[in-house]
Write a protein that holds these residues in place. Structure first.
Motif, PDB file in Angstrom:
ATOM      1  N   GLU A  47       0.811  -1.212   0.000  1.00  0.00           N
ATOM      2  CA  GLU A  47       0.000   0.000   0.000  1.00  0.00           C
ATOM      3  C   GLU A  47       0.842   1.258   0.000  1.00  0.00           C
ATOM      4  OE1 GLU A  47      -4.130  -1.258   2.265  1.00  0.00           O
ATOM      5  OE2 GLU A  47      -2.533  -0.312   3.381  1.00  0.00           O
ATOM      6  N   TYR A 114      -4.199  -5.541 -11.666  1.00  0.00           N
ATOM      7  CA  TYR A 114      -3.656  -4.224 -11.342  1.00  0.00           C
ATOM      8  C   TYR A 114      -2.134  -4.365 -11.303  1.00  0.00           C
ATOM      9  CZ  TYR A 114      -3.952   0.146  -8.484  1.00  0.00           C
ATOM     10  OH  TYR A 114      -3.883   1.421  -7.977  1.00  0.00           O
ATOM     11  N   PRO A 123      -7.115   0.225  -5.055  1.00  0.00           N
ATOM     12  CA  PRO A 123      -8.065   0.806  -4.100  1.00  0.00           C
ATOM     13  C   PRO A 123      -9.367   0.010  -4.111  1.00  0.00           C
ATOM     14  CG  PRO A 123      -7.917   2.166  -6.076  1.00  0.00           C
ATOM     15  CD  PRO A 123      -6.859   1.113  -6.202  1.00  0.00           C
ATOM     16  N   ARG A 124     -10.129   0.155  -3.034  1.00  0.00           N
ATOM     17  CA  ARG A 124     -11.379  -0.584  -2.894  1.00  0.00           C
ATOM     18  C   ARG A 124     -12.323  -0.346  -4.074  1.00  0.00           C
ATOM     19  NH1 ARG A 124     -13.461  -2.967   1.698  1.00  0.00           N
ATOM     20  NH2 ARG A 124     -11.689  -2.186   2.863  1.00  0.00           N
ATOM     21  N   TRP A 125     -12.440   0.904  -4.503  1.00  0.00           N
ATOM     22  CA  TRP A 125     -13.393   1.199  -5.588  1.00  0.00           C
ATOM     23  C   TRP A 125     -13.023   0.502  -6.880  1.00  0.00           C
ATOM     24  CZ3 TRP A 125     -10.930   3.379  -9.650  1.00  0.00           C
ATOM     25  CH2 TRP A 125      -9.832   4.217  -9.411  1.00  0.00           C
ATOM     26  N   TYR A 126     -11.712   0.274  -7.082  1.00  0.00           N
ATOM     27  CA  TYR A 126     -11.278  -0.374  -8.324  1.00  0.00           C
ATOM     28  C   TYR A 126     -11.822  -1.806  -8.398  1.00  0.00           C
ATOM     29  CZ  TYR A 126      -8.001  -1.967 -11.973  1.00  0.00           C
ATOM     30  OH  TYR A 126      -7.442  -2.478 -13.124  1.00  0.00           O
ATOM     31  N   THR A 190      -0.394  11.283  -8.741  1.00  0.00           N
ATOM     32  CA  THR A 190      -1.288  10.524  -7.870  1.00  0.00           C
ATOM     33  C   THR A 190      -1.582   9.136  -8.442  1.00  0.00           C
ATOM     34  OG1 THR A 190      -3.239  11.348  -9.022  1.00  0.00           O
ATOM     35  CG2 THR A 190      -2.467  12.631  -7.124  1.00  0.00           C
ATOM     36  N   ARG A 191      -1.995   8.264  -7.555  1.00  0.00           N
ATOM     37  CA  ARG A 191      -2.420   6.926  -7.970  1.00  0.00           C
ATOM     38  C   ARG A 191      -3.530   7.023  -9.016  1.00  0.00           C
ATOM     39  NH1 ARG A 191      -5.899   4.459  -3.557  1.00  0.00           N
ATOM     40  NH2 ARG A 191      -7.313   5.905  -4.547  1.00  0.00           N
ATOM     41  N   ASP A 192      -4.537   7.861  -8.735  1.00  0.00           N
ATOM     42  CA  ASP A 192      -5.685   7.933  -9.635  1.00  0.00           C
ATOM     43  C   ASP A 192      -5.292   8.396 -11.044  1.00  0.00           C
ATOM     44  OD1 ASP A 192      -7.121   7.107  -7.473  1.00  0.00           O
ATOM     45  OD2 ASP A 192      -8.401   8.884  -7.324  1.00  0.00           O
TER      46      ASP A 192
END
Ligand code: FE
Length: 207
Positions: A47, A114, A123-126, A190-192
């Motif tokens: 993480e 991923y 991330p959880r949403w992914y 950023t990750r996003d």
């Protein structure tokens, strides 16, 4: 610590494998062979230490070194390994370049593939059903919800990661960063932005 793939192409979702992993983990802990601390440390490494900082370094290098960027887009896995990043869930990484007229975003429609070596754990949403389905059906609406309003004229490409190929986005370098070195640039990434659900914001002017 696996994603639920048993090798090969996309398997069906495997609640059995997940349950089995959980059961084995509990047994190992019960028998004192494994501590929850050890598991937590490994999760934390993926993480925080491993990603998405590694990916940010890759992006910053590509922004500041044209030859590296060319290698990265040509063979992502090798160029990323040059920086020392490789390993689990990173067998083949393909890097997609965002540009003013083309925006790439990444999803895994069947599970949660991923690129761990560069982005760490997803991330959880992914991993959510909603993202996995809607990223393909109505990607512009999804991006809007992430706060990214793409102009209609921008071509949007959605890439479906799988256990053989994992995608990473090379976001656009923001305006006002000409004076920044690779370390400073990496701090902006950023990750996003590397999943393609955001752009990298320009640095806020310092007083
Ligand atoms: Fe997957």
């Amino acid at each position: 610590m696996s994603e639920g793939h048993s090798g090969g192409h996309h398997p069906e979702p495997q609640p059995y494998a997940a349950l089995r992993t959980k059961a084995i983990e509990s047994l190992l802990i019960e028998k004192g062979l494994l501590s929850t601390d050890a598991i937590d440390a490994r999760v934390r490494a993926y993480e925080q230490d491993i990603g998405p900082l590694n990916g940010a370094k890759v992006v910053a290098r590509a922004w500041t070194d044209a030859a590296y960027k060319e290698r990265l887009l040509d063979d992502g896995t090798s160029a990323i390994a040059e920086l020392g990043f490789f390993g689990a869930q990173g067998a083949e990484i393909v890097v997609l370049e965002n540009a003013p007229a083309v925006h790439n975003m990444v999803v895994c429609t069947l599970c949660s593939c991923y690129p761990w070596p560069v982005l760490g754990l997803p991330p959880r949403w992914y991993k959510s059903d909603a993202y996995r389905a809607r990223a393909v059906i109505e990607p512009r609406a999804v991006l809007q919800e992430f706060g990214l309003a793409l102009d209609e004229s921008v071509e949007l490409r959605v890439w479906d990661s799988n256990s053989d190929i994992r995608y990473m986005v090379l976001p656009e370098r923001p305006e006002g960063t000409d004076d920044m070195d690779a370390d400073a640039l990496a701090a902006l990434v950023t990750r996003d932005s590397m999943i393609g659900v955001a752009k990298v914001a320009a640095p806020s002017p310092t007083a």
